[in-house]
Design an enzyme around this catalytic site. Structure first.
Site, PDB file in Angstrom:
ATOM      1  CG  ASN A   1       6.916   1.322  32.519  1.00 52.39           C
ATOM      2  OD1 ASN A   1       6.743   2.361  33.136  1.00 52.39           O
ATOM      3  ND2 ASN A   1       5.927   0.484  32.228  1.00 52.39           N
TER       4      ASN A   1
ATOM      5  CG  ASP B   1       3.287  -2.958  25.473  1.00 55.09           C
ATOM      6  OD1 ASP B   1       2.149  -2.479  25.564  1.00 55.09           O
ATOM      7  OD2 ASP B   1       4.279  -2.307  25.103  1.00 55.09           O
TER       8      ASP B   1
ATOM      9  CG  ASP C   1      -4.754  -1.798  24.790  1.00 54.59           C
ATOM     10  OD1 ASP C   1      -5.269  -0.831  25.398  1.00 54.59           O
ATOM     11  OD2 ASP C   1      -3.881  -1.661  23.912  1.00 54.59           O
TER      12      ASP C   1
ATOM     13  CE  LYS D   1       0.348   3.776  20.388  1.00 54.35           C
ATOM     14  NZ  LYS D   1       1.515   3.931  21.219  1.00 54.35           N
TER      15      LYS D   1
HETATM   16  O1  C5P Z   1       0.016   0.629  22.960  1.00 52.67           O
HETATM   17  P1  C5P Z   1       0.642   1.657  23.775  1.00 52.67           P
HETATM   18  O2  C5P Z   1       1.208   1.132  25.080  1.00 52.67           O
HETATM   19  O3  C5P Z   1       1.652   2.499  23.077  1.00 52.67           O
HETATM   20  O4  C5P Z   1      -0.546   2.658  24.141  1.00 52.67           O
HETATM   21  C1  C5P Z   1      -0.443   3.672  25.062  1.00 52.67           C
HETATM   22  C2  C5P Z   1      -1.782   4.021  25.600  1.00 52.67           C
HETATM   23  O5  C5P Z   1      -2.545   2.851  25.845  1.00 52.67           O
HETATM   24  C3  C5P Z   1      -1.703   4.722  26.934  1.00 52.67           C
HETATM   25  O6  C5P Z   1      -2.828   5.552  27.053  1.00 52.67           O
HETATM   26  C4  C5P Z   1      -1.785   3.561  27.919  1.00 52.67           C
HETATM   27  O7  C5P Z   1      -2.260   3.978  29.179  1.00 52.67           O
HETATM   28  C5  C5P Z   1      -2.744   2.640  27.231  1.00 52.67           C
HETATM   29  N1  C5P Z   1      -2.504   1.210  27.454  1.00 52.67           N
HETATM   30  C6  C5P Z   1      -3.414   0.497  28.210  1.00 52.67           C
HETATM   31  N2  C5P Z   1      -3.242  -0.850  28.385  1.00 52.67           N
HETATM   32  C7  C5P Z   1      -2.190  -1.480  27.836  1.00 52.67           C
HETATM   33  C8  C5P Z   1      -1.255  -0.766  27.062  1.00 52.67           C
HETATM   34  C9  C5P Z   1      -1.443   0.579  26.915  1.00 52.67           C
HETATM   35  O8  C5P Z   1      -4.370   1.085  28.727  1.00 52.67           O
HETATM   36  N3  C5P Z   1      -2.037  -2.780  28.015  1.00 52.67           N
END
Ligand code: C5P
Length: 408
Positions: free
Chosen positions: A209, A277, A306, A339
């Site tokens: 990204n 993701d 995550d 979130k």
């Molecule tokens: O779920 P989303 O990507 O929107 O969440 C964003 C937050 O979660 C950010 O703080 C990002 O660094 C963290 N994140 C993570 N591991 C992932 C996805 C997101 O630590 N696999």
């Protein structure tokens, strides 16, 4: 001791300028970064090239150079520093500082700054003891300028008395004691994730990204400046490693998680990385070949771990404070509130990354801080300023560690 601190060193024209070079070496060894402003007279004693080599940064000297002003205006030079050090501080420069003159880059930066200033005078004994210099030094002290030296000794002009610039070690000690006053996170451990991740499809192609890492790296640097011991786990980015921070470079989300867990127990974790993701479910060892006439291959995806949710899990190893980011293009605050609960973290920094905002790769960011106490809307700020503000909040929350016997 000086991890992450940013020193703006102003080198004026005196024979003692050679000592400033050793000082740069000592400051960098202690984890500080040094940027130099060299006056015209200073350049008669040391070359910009030697200062450039020692600081690994460019040297600023010309007030009217267009490149200086567009890349790094005099205001920005001061803004990017934690402390301004004038060494050697000549009688002439002290007089111009006292009079509030702004007739070259050094004096302009000194007039425009709101940062602490330390001066290390160096001059002939009669210049130092002259009533004019005495009055100028008094004026500057009243305005809050700190002084180190001068020392007594034999001078380059073969005279004896006060006027010799302090030794590099003495100036560094003065810098350390000045900066020690604002290190509320000293003794605290911090973990920051930053940048994108790269998920291999085959040895040549990947999913990733647009994250630049600017915001996460700025947070790591700001934590280090307030005294925290920082581990920065960074995906592939082009921004430089922040000074005084331990950097672990990784590619994929799996590697990022492993590096975070390897960092061990920390007081605060800030997950600013844009973690992919999904990853390719079955990355191939050989490059996927294009077969003439065949349909394009189907890419099967699998979820990534995550990291934020993993670090937020309750338990004795959970950081005291876990901060996540929410990059959204719509329903920003509502999604961020949701979130925060879903991931189990304490705070979410929500930022709008819709293309019109220019957040990705840009210099500025408009964020909302979402916590159990509610939502705070911050004004649009430079990413460095968002980092300073956020880290200020982290320092408020964590405060100074208790003495070892009473540690949590
Ligand atoms: O779920 P989303 O990507 O929107 O969440 C964003 C937050 O979660 C950010 O703080 C990002 O660094 C963290 N994140 C993570 N591991 C992932 C996805 C997101 O630590 N696999």
């Amino acid at each position: 001791m000086l991890n992450g601190k940013r020193i703006l060193l102003i080198v004026a024209g005196g024979i003692a300028a050679f000592k400033s070079q050793e000082m740069i070496r000592l400051l960098r060894k202690r984890g500080a970064s040094v940027r130099c402003v060299l006056t015209e007279a200073g350049a008669r004693f040391v070359t910009p090239l030697s200062l450039q080599a020692l600081t690994e940064d460019r040297v600023y000297s010309d007030m009217f150079s267009l490149t200086d002003e567009s890349e790094m205006g005099h205001i920005q030079l001061s803004r990017d520093a934690d402390l301004l050090v004038v060494a050697p501080a000549t009688a002439n420069l002290l007089a111009r500082m006292a009079a509030g003159l702004a007739d070259d880059l050094a004096s302009t930066v000194l007039l425009a700054t709101d940062k602490p200033v330390l001066a290390a005078p160096a001059m002939n004994v009669r210049m130092w003891t002259h009533a004019a210099t005495t009055a100028n030094v008094e004026t500057l002290k009243k305005r809050g300028v700190a002084f180190v030296g001068p020392n007594d000794g034999v001078m380059a002009c073969n005279e004896y008395g006060p006027g010799r610039m302090s030794e590099p070690e003495e100036i560094v000690a003065a810098i350390e004691s000045l900066l020690a006053q604002d290190r509320p996170l000293a003794g605290r451990q911090a973990l920051v994730t930053s940048g994108p991740t790269r998920e291999a499809i085959d040895p040549v192609r990947y999913i990733s990204n647009h994250s630049s890492g600017k915001q996460g790296h700025a947070i790591a640097a700001a934590l280090a400046r307030l005294g925290a011991e920082v581990t920065l786990v960074s995906g592939p980015v082009t921004v430089a490693d922040p000074a005084g921070v331990k950097v672990l470079k990784i590619d994929s989300a799996d590697e990022m998680l492993a590096a975070c867990l390897q960092a061990g127990a920390v007081d605060v974790a800030v997950c600013a990385a844009a973690v992919a993701d999904w990853k390719a479910a079955k990355p191939t060892l050989a490059k996927i070949k294009k077969k003439p006439g065949a349909a394009p291959p189907t890419l099967e995806l699998a979820p990534n771990p995550d990291i934020l949710a993993t670090l937020s899990k309750p338990g004795s190893k959970r950081p005291k404070l876990v901060v996540g980011f929410a990059a959204e293009t719509e329903n920003l605050v509502a999604n961020a509130i949701d979130k925060r609960k879903r991931k189990g973290c304490d705070w979410i920094v929500a930022n709008d990354v819709s293309p019109a905002t220019g957040t990705f790769g840009g210099e500025r960011n408009t964020v909302h801080l979402v916590s159990a106490e509610g939502v705070e809307d911050w004004p649009t700020l430079a990413k460095d300023e968002v980092a300073e503000r956020l880290v200020g909040r982290i320092a408020d929350r964590l405060g100074r560690p208790r003495p070892a016997a009473a540690a949590e």
